[in-house]
Design an enzyme around this catalytic site. Structure first.
Site, PDB file in Angstrom:
ATOM      1  CB  SER A 151     -10.318 -34.454  -0.119  1.00 32.15           C
ATOM      2  OG  SER A 151      -9.137 -34.776  -0.723  1.00 32.15           O
ATOM      3  CG  HIS A 152      -9.866 -31.979  -3.494  1.00 31.77           C
ATOM      4  ND1 HIS A 152     -10.201 -33.256  -3.207  1.00 31.77           N
ATOM      5  CD2 HIS A 152     -10.740 -31.807  -4.412  1.00 31.77           C
ATOM      6  CE1 HIS A 152     -11.196 -33.769  -3.872  1.00 31.77           C
ATOM      7  NE2 HIS A 152     -11.573 -32.942  -4.721  1.00 31.77           N
TER       8      HIS A 152
ATOM      9  CB  SER B 224      -8.488 -37.212  -9.396  1.00 30.10           C
ATOM     10  OG  SER B 224      -8.244 -38.484  -8.865  1.00 30.10           O
TER      11      SER B 224
ATOM     12  CG  ASP C 260      -7.050 -35.711   2.557  1.00 30.38           C
ATOM     13  OD1 ASP C 260      -6.972 -34.948   1.653  1.00 30.38           O
ATOM     14  OD2 ASP C 260      -7.599 -36.904   2.572  1.00 30.38           O
TER      15      ASP C 260
ATOM     16  CG  ASP D 113      -5.706 -38.090  -0.256  1.00 28.78           C
ATOM     17  OD1 ASP D 113      -5.787 -36.829  -0.401  1.00 28.78           O
ATOM     18  OD2 ASP D 113      -6.818 -38.728  -0.067  1.00 28.78           O
ATOM     19  NE  ARG D 114      -7.746 -35.225  -4.917  1.00 27.09           N
ATOM     20  CZ  ARG D 114      -8.609 -34.797  -5.502  1.00 27.09           C
ATOM     21  NH1 ARG D 114      -8.386 -33.847  -6.425  1.00 27.09           N
ATOM     22  NH2 ARG D 114      -9.769 -35.491  -5.701  1.00 27.09           N
TER      23      ARG D 114
ATOM     24  NE  ARG E 116     -14.954 -35.455   0.639  1.00 26.22           N
ATOM     25  CZ  ARG E 116     -14.027 -35.731  -0.339  1.00 26.22           C
ATOM     26  NH1 ARG E 116     -13.908 -34.990  -1.631  1.00 26.22           N
ATOM     27  NH2 ARG E 116     -12.974 -36.522  -0.194  1.00 26.22           N
TER      28      ARG E 116
ATOM     29  CE  LYS F   3     -10.802 -41.557   3.476  1.00 26.07           C
ATOM     30  NZ  LYS F   3     -10.214 -41.756   2.140  1.00 26.07           N
TER      31      LYS F   3
ATOM     32  CE  LYS G 145      -6.571 -39.204  -3.351  1.00 23.88           C
ATOM     33  NZ  LYS G 145      -7.856 -39.777  -3.906  1.00 23.88           N
TER      34      LYS G 145
ATOM     35  CG  ASP H  51      -5.240 -33.633  -0.892  1.00 25.81           C
ATOM     36  OD1 ASP H  51      -4.380 -33.964  -0.485  1.00 25.81           O
ATOM     37  OD2 ASP H  51      -6.265 -34.010  -0.974  1.00 25.81           O
TER      38      ASP H  51
ATOM     39  NE  ARG I 214     -14.410 -35.565 -10.973  1.00 20.86           N
ATOM     40  CZ  ARG I 214     -14.408 -34.229 -10.164  1.00 20.86           C
ATOM     41  NH1 ARG I 214     -14.105 -33.120 -10.796  1.00 20.86           N
ATOM     42  NH2 ARG I 214     -14.249 -34.209  -9.126  1.00 20.86           N
TER      43      ARG I 214
END
Ligand code: G1P
Ligand code: ZN
Length: 544
Positions: free
Chosen positions: A114-115, A366, A280, A282-283, A23, A127, A377, A278, A497
């Site tokens: 992703s997000h 997450s 892509d 998956d969230r 990324r 990926k 996910k 999100d 985090r």
């Protein structure tokens, strides 16, 4: 005529994949040969791909289309015999995972950050997922990195850019390309798992919901499944049109970045149910009327209610959660006498457990939940799982969660993120904690006794692979935890985090706010890490 060519290239030093693929800023990917080198490194790390089949698609963000053309030509030159590509080059991450499995491909490239925000100044990512549909495990991502450091040339095909905007198949040199409408494949899969009739009745009885697709990839999937197939009111899906820059937004379904949806669900005339996904797909974020469900609780509640869902009734073999995810799911597993696994952060660690038939449901704090129907996910899957539960139990989201807490106790949970911290300062923060860690066990902190303090490592129970450095944990004698971890998905500075968790069995205290309940632990985490002094900040960037 031979269209395959070899192009000389030099290694880039920064191509080690992180938590979820490579990324970087779009501008990094736009450097000459950058994407090509990485793609060739993947093909080489797999030991060649001649005669194999491939899946290709991305979340539609800026640079998606250019990258699809580059990868198609390279796939043909590397001997791939067939590639399935999403219409317009777009596939949600779970849909790509499904297609890899369905077509028994050698794997697939998923183009997404992703997000993370998109657009020319935003992020891009690549990926590689393996034949099981899941993200490449660490031993492969490390092999890819090594290949990327040794690369001297890559293979591509001299070919005009291809059109895949309709579903017609075509040949790219000697490789056949099949353009697929992934929405129908995905909705078929969902209808095989969930009780669509019960959900249809729920909507026809007046149940209301809002799904925020955040101008990201799930818009068409959600509109087709929720509105067209399940009969939710037109307009249930908001921000449903995928845009290359997500409409300028940050396509991360949490309380900060999905604030439009949060405002709707916390308003006077709020709908019964709210959800978001999100970049892509998956969230997921789950909201009830004026009620937020933490992702950790969501995993536990799906597991506890799995028997009302046709695809999971009596079929939950085990549950897996990433280490920083709350231990709410462990309580359900214990009660149901099924196994519960604790893995490092990132979906790639769940794959072996699912392949070995040890785990059915997985989740991360997450905003990630999923099952062995794919190896990623899956945002919309989680929303449908909740809808199935709501359709059967005919109770509000809040009531389901509160009853769950009353039955199992509440794992009060929150994550505090400090984004875009200077790298040296972030390392200093982690070092501070690491140094103090050794002397903490046996001492009192935040009014609790520290039982253990370590840097989380993991030995994969299926293939024995060892992986370390996944987060500093302070574990208290009552099971409460404070965890510090550096993000592996950011592209600017470092993200620190802090994961905070305590167990609250007392129902009378369940009504209290998580931040309030966690206050002494938050103070202790700040003191220990010296984050306020070192960063000059007095509050996190994002609290979830
Ligand atoms: C983050 C999440 C992690 C998730 C990953 C990909 O990684 O924390 O759970 O698997 O995104 O969606 P991190 O930035 O923490 O390395
Ligand atoms: Zn994602």
């Amino acid at each position: 005529m031979c269209n395959k060519i070899s192009v000389s290239s030099n290694p880039f030093l920064d191509q080690r994949p992180g938590t979820s693929g490579l990324r970087k800023k779009v501008r990094i990917f736009q450097q000459a040969h950058y994407l090509e080198n990485f793609v060739q490194a993947v093909f080489d790390a797999l030991g060649g791909v001649s005669g194999e089949t491939l899946v290709l698609g991305g979340d539609g963000r800026y640079y998606n289309e250019t990258a699809i053309q580059v990868i198609l030509k390279m796939a043909a030159a590397n001997g791939i015999k067939k590639t399935w590509v999403g219409q317009n080059g777009i596939l949600s991450t779970p849909a790509a995972s499904h297609l890899i499995r369905k077509h028994q491909a050698i794997g697939g490239f998923i183009l997404s950050a992703s997000h993370n925000p998109g657009g020319p100044d935003g992020d891009f990512g690549v990926k590689f997922n393996m034949a099981n549909g899941g993200p490449a495990p660490e031993k492969i991502t490390e092999a890819v990195f090594l290949k990327s450091q040794q690369i001297s040339s890559y293979k591509t095909t001299v070919w005009n850019d291809c059109s895949f905007s309709n579903c017609a198949d075509f040949m790219l040199d000697e490789m056949s390309v099949e353009v697929i409408d992934a929405v129908s494949d995905y909705s078929d899969l969902m209808s095989s798992l969930f009780d669509f009739n019960a959900i249809r009745s729920l909507f026809s009885d007046g149940f209301s919901m809002v799904f925020d697709a955040m101008h990201a990839v799930t818009g068409p999937y959600a509109t087709e499944i929720l509105e067209n197939i399940l009969g939710a009111a037109k307009g249930t899906v908001i921000n449903g049109q995928p845009l290359a820059d997500f409409g300028g937004g940050h396509p991360d379904p949490n309380l900060t970045y999905a604030s439009d949806l949060v405002n709707i669900l916390f308003s006077e005339n709020a709908p019964d149910f709210g959800a978001a996904s999100d970049g892509d797909g998956d969230r997921n974020m789950i909201l009830g009327r004026r009620f937020f469900v933490t992702p950790s609780d969501s995993l536990a509640i799906l597991a506890a209610n799995a028997d009302v869902v046709p695809g999971y009734k009596g079929k939950i073999k085990g549950i897996a959660r990433s280490m920083p995810t709350s231990m709410a799911a462990d309580r359900v597993a214990e009660r149901k006498a099924i196994k519960c696994f604790e893995t490092p952060t990132g979906w790639k660690f769940f794959g072996n457990l699912m392949d070995a038939g040890q785990v059915t449901l997985c989740g991360e704090e997450s905003f990630g939940t999923g099952s062995d129907h794919v190896r990623e996910k899956d945002g919309l899957w989680a929303v449908l799982f909740w809808l199935n539960i709501l359709a059967v139990r005919k109770e509000s989201v809040e009531s389901i969660v509160r009853k769950h807490w009353a039955e199992y106790g509440r794992n009060v949970y929150s994550r505090h993120d400090y984004e875009e911290v200077d790298n040296a300062i972030a390392n200093k923060i982690m070092e501070n904690i690491r140094v103090k860690c050794t002397s903490l066990p046996g001492k009192q902190l935040a009014g609790r006794l520290v039982a253990a303090c370590d840097d989380f490592s993991y030995t994969d129970p299926v293939d024995g692979t060892f992986s370390s450095g996944h987060g500093l944990r302070i574990i208290f004698d009552d099971g409460s935890r404070i965890i510090f971890r550096l993000s592996g998905t950011g592209t600017k500075g470092a993200t620190v985090r802090i994961y905070l968790e305590l167990f609250e069995p007392d129902v009378a205290r369940h009504a209290l706010d998580a931040q309030e309940l966690l206050q002494t632990m938050i103070t202790a985490a700040n003191q220990l890490s010296e984050i306020p002094q070192l960063t000059g900040r007095n509050a996190p960037t994002v609290i979830t």
